[in-house]
Design an enzyme around this catalytic site. Sequence first.
Site, mmCIF file in Angstrom:
data_model
loop_
_atom_site.group_PDB
_atom_site.id
_atom_site.type_symbol
_atom_site.label_atom_id
_atom_site.label_comp_id
_atom_site.label_asym_id
_atom_site.label_seq_id
_atom_site.Cartn_x
_atom_site.Cartn_y
_atom_site.Cartn_z
ATOM 1 N N HIS A 119 -10.068 31.334 16.645
ATOM 2 C CA HIS A 119 -11.269 30.670 16.111
ATOM 3 C C HIS A 119 -11.011 29.212 15.731
ATOM 4 C CE1 HIS A 119 -13.334 34.418 16.236
ATOM 5 N NE2 HIS A 119 -12.574 34.983 15.326
ATOM 6 N N ASP A 160 -10.431 40.260 22.041
ATOM 7 C CA ASP A 160 -10.775 40.423 20.629
ATOM 8 C C ASP A 160 -12.294 40.606 20.530
ATOM 9 O OD1 ASP A 160 -9.529 39.553 17.664
ATOM 10 O OD2 ASP A 160 -11.678 39.135 17.880
HETATM 11 ZN ZN LIG Z 1 -11.619 39.426 15.891
#
Ligand SMILES: [Zn+2]
Length: 323
Positions: A119, A160
């Site tokens: 992220h 993910d």
């Molecule tokens: Zn995640």
Amino acid sequence: MKIYYDDIFFKHEPRGYHPENPNRLKIVKRALEDKGLWKNVVKPKRADVKDLLKVHDEDYVKLIENSCREERFIDSDTYVCRESWNSALIAFGCAIQCVENAVKDKDLHLALVRPPGHHAGRSGIAFNAPSLGFCLFNNVAGAVVKAKEFLDEVLVIDFDVHHGNGTQEIFWNDLSVIHIDFHEYGIYPGSGALEDTDGSKVNIALPHYSNDDDYIYAWNEVVEPILADVKPKLVLVSAGFDAFKDDGLATMELTEKFYAFAGSRLRDFSVVAVLEGGYSIGLKRGLPAFVEGYLEGYDVEGVRPSAKVVEIAKKLREIHDLR
Ligand SMILES: [Zn+2]
């Protein structure tokens, strides 16, 4: 398989309860030990700040360094402590080291690192996400930059459950970086719509409650033609296991089946798998299944996806001109 791991990663530690905590690596270690797979453990190498600067802006790197020194939360989701700086540099260095080894040694190179990375964008928060989502430096992006020294095209597969917005932002408009991202659409970080692409970023945005057959169908329809076209020597994987049913942070319903399938489909390649998310049962059962799939292979028959996922795959094949 080579496992890259160090107890030093335990030192990146929250003060109170937080899902991203040192116990995650203990779960992984125990699960692999139980299967007799905890061997060939390599000590990770620490990155230099100059490596970070190939991926992140200097101001952002300084912000993280200072926040660690002062033990200041980066945002409401993302904590640091004094030792986080060292852990983050070792996690980043480890991903680079895996690539250096993987180009010489066709194998599964498994980077069991914390803090996670996908992220984290070039200057922190990416694509209007509400936070950094537990990530400090983008480890897999460090691996991509290293891989570009050896390869014309670099392929990243991120399974993910959350969109790898940081990785995608860092390499947006770099068409030599092909980034295929499976994620649950409509949860954190909010980005990664099907249509979003610069030409080499593929967003497999799946509906809530998608299961093994949905993922496997999407892989067969979208990932396989890209693998056949790119013929990569090396595949980088942002390996999060939080799409496992009841892992805790999402609604997806994966089991060992998808992870074993994904591992088996990557057996022809040297693979660098960098740990991202996964908070409980996904680490315990999904991660070993991925490893076993890579080492031993895994056959799947009779895949029955939902009508919605068939539609999504069809759309993606059109958007990306896949045959
Ligand atoms: Zn995640």
